[in-house]
Write an enzyme that holds these catalytic residues in place. Sequence first.
Site: not given
Ligand code: R5P
Length: 307
Positions: A32, A34, A91, A124, A186, A212, A217, A220
């Site tokens: 199923d 799990e 996050r 994070h 940002k 970072d 995605t 940022t």
């Molecule tokens: C945000 O505060 C994190 O430090 C990254 O900048 C962010 O989570 C990256 O996510 P994405 O690539 O979707 O913008």
Amino acid sequence: MFSGQAHPMLAEAVAAELGTKPGNCLLENFPDGELRVEILEEVEGRQVFLLQPTGPPAADRFLELMLMADACKRAGASQVIAVVPYFGYARQDRRAKTGEPVGARLIADIMEQRLDRILTVDLHTPSIEGFFRIPIDHVSAIPLLAEALRPELEPDSVLVAPDLGAVKMARRYSQLLDLPVAYVHKIRVSGSEVQVREVVGKVEGLSPVLVDDMISTGGTLRSAMKAVLDMGCLPRFTIAASHSLLVGDAIQQLALFPLSKVILTDSIGRTEFGSLPVQVVSLKKILAEAMQKLSLNRIPEPTHSMP
Ligand code: R5P
């Protein structure tokens, strides 16, 4: 030490550093869907390490880790330590508006039900440690990434924090690499959309090195690259990030920019990077060193402290 299904390659590499192999355990699904876990080694009275990054699919990875922890506890393990190179849900460390949960706190509440200790890399937000009543050992990949960046630097390189949350991290790189720092202000509009308010610091005529904690995605980084290009930086980007989720079409979208190098760690089990000029640095040594210390009841040196 046992590995979940998220990143057996890293588990093998860490185990090899420690002169051992991950223990046998069964990880499969019931008909199923799990998750089914069975620890196939004797763990009674032993300290157990469970290596599992909780990246996508985060819920399954997290639950598998907790099932493994439960199995070890019930089999009499004296201490269960989760080694979580990438910590999912970090996050969600605060409510942006009414009606939202504090996901990271919920995850902490569940984890401490079965785990005695957690070893993780570049959380994070380091203050997430305060959500737990069990000890968190938080080590950083920044020194490793900075060393990998060093040969890529130009005489005119400038570190760029792509958002305010990355400023402390950029300062840490700046200390190690002796480079100036600029940052991008940002605001996040949604999970996949961000907007840039301003760029603070000189980037005109300089080669940007964006740093970072994670790329999800890629939104940022893309917004930051557009913003610094608009401010007259040279069209030659280097990127360093501890965690590379690279979800959806992140790879294709980032590849539209003039990237000379993207330096990532292997905190998540991704091995495909399309046409991105990726260099992966392994966390195996820093994780093995930290685990070695914990096995001797010593505390790993926290390398995350930033000015
Ligand atoms: C945000 O505060 C994190 O430090 C990254 O900048 C962010 O989570 C990256 O996510 P994405 O690539 O979707 O913008």
